[in-house]
Design a protein around this motif. Structure first.
Motif, mmCIF file in Angstrom:
data_model
loop_
_atom_site.group_PDB
_atom_site.id
_atom_site.type_symbol
_atom_site.label_atom_id
_atom_site.label_comp_id
_atom_site.label_asym_id
_atom_site.label_seq_id
_atom_site.Cartn_x
_atom_site.Cartn_y
_atom_site.Cartn_z
ATOM 1 N N ARG A 542 0.678 -0.917 0.072
ATOM 2 C CA ARG A 542 -0.062 0.002 0.190
ATOM 3 C C ARG A 542 0.830 1.144 -0.038
ATOM 4 N NH1 ARG A 542 -5.403 -1.136 1.321
ATOM 5 N NH2 ARG A 542 -5.915 -3.048 0.270
ATOM 6 N N ALA A 543 1.759 1.296 0.850
ATOM 7 C CA ALA A 543 2.913 2.326 0.660
ATOM 8 C C ALA A 543 3.485 2.600 -0.746
ATOM 9 C CB ALA A 543 4.038 2.217 1.941
ATOM 10 N N LEU A 544 3.635 1.529 -1.390
ATOM 11 C CA LEU A 544 4.183 1.504 -2.488
ATOM 12 C C LEU A 544 3.340 1.956 -3.705
ATOM 13 C CD1 LEU A 544 6.895 -1.440 -2.357
ATOM 14 C CD2 LEU A 544 7.409 1.076 -2.254
ATOM 15 N N GLY A 545 1.976 1.945 -3.210
ATOM 16 C CA GLY A 545 1.059 2.427 -4.281
ATOM 17 C C GLY A 545 0.195 1.586 -4.647
ATOM 18 N N ALA A 546 0.130 0.116 -3.943
ATOM 19 C CA ALA A 546 -0.978 -0.875 -4.225
ATOM 20 C C ALA A 546 -2.353 -0.278 -3.598
ATOM 21 C CB ALA A 546 -0.537 -2.027 -3.658
ATOM 22 N N LEU A 589 9.738 -2.207 -8.998
ATOM 23 C CA LEU A 589 9.936 -0.943 -8.248
ATOM 24 C C LEU A 589 11.286 -0.786 -7.498
ATOM 25 C CD1 LEU A 589 6.341 -0.120 -7.020
ATOM 26 C CD2 LEU A 589 7.295 0.560 -9.358
ATOM 27 N N VAL A 590 12.281 -0.198 -8.042
ATOM 28 C CA VAL A 590 13.568 -0.082 -7.590
ATOM 29 C C VAL A 590 14.026 1.239 -7.371
ATOM 30 C CG1 VAL A 590 14.108 -2.353 -8.520
ATOM 31 C CG2 VAL A 590 14.570 -0.398 -9.781
ATOM 32 N N GLY A 591 15.186 1.455 -6.720
ATOM 33 C CA GLY A 591 15.899 2.822 -6.628
ATOM 34 C C GLY A 591 16.226 3.081 -5.144
ATOM 35 N N ASP A 592 17.017 3.842 -4.840
ATOM 36 C CA ASP A 592 17.593 4.227 -3.421
ATOM 37 C C ASP A 592 16.363 4.259 -2.411
ATOM 38 O OD1 ASP A 592 20.049 3.874 -4.301
ATOM 39 O OD2 ASP A 592 20.423 6.071 -4.540
ATOM 40 N N ASP A 593 15.532 5.219 -2.600
ATOM 41 C CA ASP A 593 14.215 5.559 -1.855
ATOM 42 C C ASP A 593 13.568 4.170 -1.617
ATOM 43 O OD1 ASP A 593 15.077 7.939 -1.929
ATOM 44 O OD2 ASP A 593 13.622 8.860 -3.519
ATOM 45 N N ILE A 606 16.100 -7.361 0.304
ATOM 46 C CA ILE A 606 15.247 -6.856 -0.936
ATOM 47 C C ILE A 606 15.541 -5.586 -1.363
ATOM 48 C CG2 ILE A 606 12.998 -6.842 -1.564
ATOM 49 C CD1 ILE A 606 13.729 -9.609 -0.831
ATOM 50 N N GLN A 607 15.765 -5.513 -2.733
ATOM 51 C CA GLN A 607 16.099 -4.347 -3.224
ATOM 52 C C GLN A 607 15.154 -3.769 -3.953
ATOM 53 O OE1 GLN A 607 18.648 -7.261 -4.426
ATOM 54 N NE2 GLN A 607 19.339 -6.732 -2.030
ATOM 55 N N GLY A 608 13.939 -4.529 -4.284
ATOM 56 C CA GLY A 608 12.666 -3.844 -4.967
ATOM 57 C C GLY A 608 11.309 -4.650 -4.791
ATOM 58 N N GLY A 609 10.298 -3.944 -4.916
ATOM 59 C CA GLY A 609 8.954 -4.752 -4.793
ATOM 60 C C GLY A 609 8.124 -4.457 -6.089
ATOM 61 N N SER A 610 7.231 -5.352 -6.133
ATOM 62 C CA SER A 610 6.106 -5.129 -7.100
ATOM 63 C C SER A 610 4.842 -5.784 -6.377
ATOM 64 C CB SER A 610 6.570 -6.190 -8.202
ATOM 65 O OG SER A 610 6.455 -7.415 -7.927
ATOM 66 N N TYR A 611 3.748 -5.602 -7.284
ATOM 67 C CA TYR A 611 2.322 -5.924 -6.869
ATOM 68 C C TYR A 611 1.543 -5.924 -8.047
ATOM 69 C CZ TYR A 611 1.990 -0.840 -6.839
ATOM 70 O OH TYR A 611 2.299 0.535 -6.811
ATOM 71 N N PHE A 612 0.183 -6.259 -8.105
ATOM 72 C CA PHE A 612 -0.654 -5.980 -9.061
ATOM 73 C C PHE A 612 -1.611 -5.083 -9.048
ATOM 74 C CE2 PHE A 612 0.493 -10.521 -9.160
ATOM 75 C CZ PHE A 612 0.613 -10.741 -10.403
ATOM 76 N N LEU A 667 7.775 8.756 -2.585
ATOM 77 C CA LEU A 667 8.182 8.101 -3.245
ATOM 78 C C LEU A 667 7.599 8.450 -4.772
ATOM 79 C CD1 LEU A 667 7.559 4.740 -1.439
ATOM 80 C CD2 LEU A 667 9.899 5.742 -1.998
ATOM 81 N N GLU A 668 8.543 8.660 -5.795
ATOM 82 C CA GLU A 668 7.888 9.013 -7.146
ATOM 83 C C GLU A 668 8.453 7.986 -7.876
ATOM 84 O OE1 GLU A 668 6.560 11.603 -7.952
ATOM 85 O OE2 GLU A 668 6.446 12.502 -5.840
ATOM 86 N N LEU A 669 7.391 7.061 -8.246
ATOM 87 C CA LEU A 669 7.510 5.786 -8.824
ATOM 88 C C LEU A 669 6.543 5.788 -10.217
ATOM 89 C CD1 LEU A 669 7.543 3.312 -5.852
ATOM 90 C CD2 LEU A 669 9.380 4.183 -7.117
ATOM 91 N N VAL A 670 7.177 4.927 -11.185
ATOM 92 C CA VAL A 670 6.301 4.877 -12.267
ATOM 93 C C VAL A 670 5.705 3.319 -12.164
ATOM 94 C CG1 VAL A 670 6.117 4.422 -14.908
ATOM 95 C CG2 VAL A 670 7.630 6.260 -13.702
ATOM 96 N N ARG A 671 4.573 2.995 -11.666
ATOM 97 C CA ARG A 671 4.043 1.737 -11.570
ATOM 98 C C ARG A 671 3.745 0.695 -12.643
ATOM 99 N NH1 ARG A 671 -1.283 1.806 -8.436
ATOM 100 N NH2 ARG A 671 -1.935 3.372 -10.041
ATOM 101 N N VAL A 672 3.429 1.557 -13.874
ATOM 102 C CA VAL A 672 3.285 0.703 -14.793
ATOM 103 C C VAL A 672 4.090 1.526 -15.904
ATOM 104 C CG1 VAL A 672 1.764 -0.430 -16.558
ATOM 105 C CG2 VAL A 672 1.200 -0.462 -14.175
ATOM 106 N N GLY A 673 5.237 1.085 -16.313
ATOM 107 C CA GLY A 673 6.108 1.951 -17.061
ATOM 108 C C GLY A 673 6.383 1.165 -18.530
ATOM 109 N N HIS A 674 7.762 1.543 -18.856
ATOM 110 C CA HIS A 674 8.044 1.012 -20.357
ATOM 111 C C HIS A 674 8.179 -0.659 -20.433
ATOM 112 C CE1 HIS A 674 10.177 1.674 -24.051
ATOM 113 N NE2 HIS A 674 11.276 0.771 -23.652
ATOM 114 N N ILE A 675 8.575 -1.241 -19.399
ATOM 115 C CA ILE A 675 8.875 -2.751 -19.521
ATOM 116 C C ILE A 675 7.476 -3.261 -19.355
ATOM 117 C CG2 ILE A 675 9.826 -4.759 -18.499
ATOM 118 C CD1 ILE A 675 12.132 -3.169 -17.667
ATOM 119 N N ALA A 676 6.529 -3.003 -18.408
ATOM 120 C CA ALA A 676 5.184 -3.452 -18.137
ATOM 121 C C ALA A 676 4.301 -3.128 -19.159
ATOM 122 C CB ALA A 676 4.761 -3.146 -16.969
ATOM 123 N N GLN A 677 4.386 -2.162 -19.929
ATOM 124 C CA GLN A 677 3.444 -1.863 -20.937
ATOM 125 C C GLN A 677 3.943 -2.448 -22.334
ATOM 126 O OE1 GLN A 677 2.618 2.348 -21.905
ATOM 127 N NE2 GLN A 677 2.858 2.828 -19.365
#
Length: 797
Positions: A542-546, A589-593, A606-612, A667-677
């Motif tokens: 949820r904190a990552l945008g789910a 979703l990766v990055g220093d933040d 863990i270095q990154g996360g994902s969700y649906f 957190l400034e994240l692109v949830r569905v970006g270049h790869i997922a699209q």
């Protein structure tokens, strides 16, 4: 107990009552006038010849694949054979990806695999427990497993290329695959065969034995048919040589395994029917399937922080021992009343159990005492259903032909479970290749659904026919939804007709998409990176945008034409499918933040996360063409030719904005970006051409199939791996076989991919290439193992 409010059952009764007076006012039309009755519990197909496999007189486009067609290629996987025969269906052959090489998804019309509904004898088939993640095509889906059904049990397969949620409920957005089982015991219906082959590169040896035997029950009252499959395939390896580190003890060797996995396959299916009275039959089918194989992860170098040199001084390749145990039971009673009402009451149970146990691996946090084999836990998906279906052909005075009224109810129960692995599999970083499920990941989750449907179908005039269907669903997790479909067909002449369908549909978010939690290794910027997929309800997600998942909603439109001049058959259909709230896996979703936040929540490894997420609205447009020609040459033999084409393209109409909690958490994240699209819009071939020819002369039969797989694209990370997006060009594959039949025996020799075609390799430096050790793209629709040679001996009695 199932409780249905009176109002849900009132509409069918009112319609029947309204039509009844007119029905009594005249006798039913003659058989010559009346259309065959419609049974909405299965995809109805009538008047089709196998030469063109397409049902030209239907209101919607349907492909027919016969048991003979299934034996026309050397491949023994049902999904792979279908992808060669049905141009709109794709069956990518991912080599690893944590089990999707063993449990492979099939996709229709370029959509996600879980947007196609699979039926067996008209009954909803359960889904697999395995969720496809990482780079597999169909990423984020947990569809039905076609390969769990013994190919020897199949009489024919009907592929409805149109949305059908109003008839069948969730998942039927792209279409329906209905597998019709072999039935009655009669002379010539029993068979046994054995197929053996290998790839021309010298590896991938495989064999498969099949048998289907039917016996009568109670004289002519019924029958029972048992179909079995037993087989094994060795792995193939097309990995590149490892030139990344000249100081490595395995420099210049093949350290990575990619290609076909090794699989052992054991399957059985029993199909039974028995007349309990003169107008009622008991029926049942039960199946069991066990498939086991190894799926490779990424090679760990000798000097990697992921290795312990005292255990693996040269580095190691983790392997995942994947086992899928699938079982199903469907039983029911159906019949016809004295007044002509057809009824069918059935129960349906299905269960899939998947284990992924890492072998030839270690847990670095356990040091030199680490075991090299782990129990990582289990995934279990269960389905129970109860159906009541009723139909009758009602003669109406002001209509030329009877109206087929059909209605029914369905109760559906679904359950998804994750069982934790041994502590050693998840301690610290966990077992390399596939960390075990933790006690926090484990749990069982369930939901219920009650559905009602009603349908009307009529041959309105000699030239015009139409149908209308409406279905209402009530899920306990996401709520209510209603779907409707209107179809029509107009025959201008005996040989030319137009047909069209407009409808709405939906797909319920799967329990796996809502609750699946695991950690996997992804290559990002050339570096193996630990990514954790979180359940959407997890506070970290949820904190990552789910956000809570909603049902996908679709609008389907199809317009087509059929033309049957003599021995020729043609059909052309164009379609558009718009899907709102489309469920996709987010970017990694990766990055220093992100890493700092995960560390603050206790995820130090863990270095990154994902969700649906429901973040997309998409539109798919396409065209299907099918043609067949049958030429009887008399004493010179019989020639049958087929040609089929599919082209589709998916566009992203909108991307939902980030929820406010992302900004609140800095957190400034692109949830569905270049790869997922890219997975959605260009991951599947843009088009496919399938050309076939069969020539029969006496005891000889010669078969050829030429398939063109169109171009596809694979995107790479625009920040860590810029400039490496790659378009993989189209490829043509040629399959040839020859058969000789005598006294019930058939001897076949053949070759698939005669010209030994491979997909284009990754660009050097691409993340996908993993330093050149993984040269071919996982997206390849025909794999990358090359030419396959096989022989088959079959006996029929």
């Amino acid at each position: 107990m199932l409780h249905l409010p009176f109002r849900r059952l009132a509409l069918p009764a009112l319609i029947a009552a309204a039509l009844a007076p007119a029905a009594h006012a005249q006798e039913a039309p003659s058989e010559a006038q009346a259309k065959p009755p419609t049974n909405l519990e299965s995809v109805v197909v009538t008047g089709t010849r196998s030469v063109n496999r397409s049902q030209e007189s239907s209101l919607s486009p349907i492909d027919i694949v016969t048991a003979k067609d299934l034996q026309s290629v050397g491949d023994t996987q049902l999904g792979a054979v279908l992808s060669r025969l049905v141009p709109s269906l794709n069956f990518p052959r991912a080599p690893g990806n944590d089990g999707s090489g063993i449990v492979r998804p099939a996709a229709l019309r370029g959509l996600s695999p879980d947007e196609t509904l699979v039926l067996v004898n008209g009954k909803r088939w359960h889904t697999t427990a395995l969720l496809n993640l990482q780079g597999a095509l169909g990423r984020g889906s947990a569809p039905a497993d076609l390969n769990s059904i013994p190919i020897s049990a199949v009489d024919h397969i009907e592929v409805l290329r149109d949305g059908a949620s109003a008839q069948y409920g969730s998942d039927a957005i792209a279409g329906v695959i209905n597998i019709v089982l072999k039935g009655a015991a009669k002379e010539g219906s029993n068979s046994a065969s054995i197929t053996a082959g290998r790839y021309s590169a010298g590896d991938g040896k495989q064999w498969q034995g099949e048998a289907s035997i039917g016996v009568p029950l109670g004289g002519d009252k019924g029958w029972a048919r048992l179909s079995v499959v037993q087989g094994h395939a060795d792995a193939t390896n097309r990995g590149g040589r490892d030139f990344r580190d000249p100081s490595s003890p395995v420099y210049g060797q093949r350290t990575q395994r990619i290609g076909e996995p090794d699989i052992s396959n054991h399957q059985a299916l029993l199909n039974v029917q028995y007349a309990v009275t003169s107008n009622a039959d008991f029926y049942a089918f039960a199946s069991t399937s066990s498939r086991e194989g190894t799926s490779p992860a990424l090679f760990r170098t000798y000097n990697s922080a992921r290795n312990i040199r005292s255990i693996y001084p040269n580095g190691f390749l983790p392997l995942n021992d994947v086992r899928s145990i699938d079982s199903a039971l469907v039983a029911g009673v159906r019949g016809t009343t004295a007044s002509g009402w057809r009824w069918d009451v059935s129960g349906n149970y299905g269960r899939d159990h998947v284990s992924i146990d890492p072998i030839h691996t270690l847990n670095v946090d356990l040091g030199a005492a680490s075991p090299t084999r782990f129990n990582a836990g289990r995934l279990i998906a269960t389905q129970k259903a109860f159906d009541v279906d009723i139909a009758k052909d009602l003669a109406v005075g002001w209509l030329q032909n009877p109206v087929t009224l059909a209605f029914g109810v369905e109760y559906l129960y679904q359950r998804y479970g994750i069982e934790a692995g041994d502590p050693s599999s998840y301690f610290g970083t966990g077992s390399q290749g596939f960390p075990g499920f933790t006690p926090g990941d484990s749990g069982y989750h369930a939901r219920h659904d009650v559905a009602e449907y009603i349908s009307l179908e009529n041959q309105i005039t000699d030239k015009l026919s139409g149908s209308l269907a409406v279905r209402h669903e009530d899920y306990t997790d996401f709520g209510n939804t209603t779907s409707g479909t209107l179809s029509a067909r107009y025959d201008f002449t005996d040989t030319f007709a137009l047909r069209g369908t407009a409808g709405t549909g939906f797909r319920a978010p799967s329990l796996a998409q809502q609750f699946y939690t695991t950690t996997s290794t992804n290559v990002i910027g050339g570096v193996p990176t630990q990514i954790r997929n979180f359940a959407v309800s997890d506070p970290v997600a949820r904190a990552l945008g789910a956000e809570p998942l909603k049902a996908e909603k679709s609008h389907n439109y199809t317009l087509g034409a059929t033309y049957l001049p003599g021995n020729w058959t043609f059909s052309l259909d164009v379609y558009q499918i718009t899907i709102g709230n489309r469920i996709v896996a987010s970017e990694n979703l990766v990055g220093d933040d992100v890493r700092a936040y995960l560390t603050s929540q206790g995820y130090t490894n863990i270095q990154g996360g994902s969700y649906f997420t429901n973040a997309l609205k998409t539109r798919t447009r396409g065209v299907d063409f099918s043609s067949g020609y049958r030429l009887d040459l008399g004493n010179a033999g019989l020639l049958q030719l087929t040609a089929a084409y599919n082209r589709n393209h998916t566009s992203i109409l909108s991307v939902a904005p980030n929820p406010p909690q992302l900004a609140q958490n800095g957190l400034e994240l692109v949830r569905v970006g270049h790869i997922a699209q890219g997975y959605i819009t260009e991951g599947a071939p843009r088009d496919k051409i399938a050309l076939g020819g069969d020539y029969t002369l006496g005891a000889w039969n010669f078969h050829s199939a030429l398939t063109r797989y169109g171009q596809f694209r694979q995107n790479q990370d625009p920040i860590s791996n810029p400039g490496y997006d790659q378009v993989f060009p189209a490829r043509w594959l040629l399959d040839l076989s020859a058969s000789f039949a005598t006294a019930g025996w058939t001897f076949t020799a053949g070759v698939d991919n005669l010209t030994n075609v491979y997909p284009q390799k990754y660009k050097a430096g691409s993340d996908g290439a993993v330093g050149g050790t993984w040269p071919y793209p996982d997206y390849s629709p025909f794999g990358y193992s090359g030419r396959y040679l096989y022989t088959r001996v079959a006996y029929r009695w």
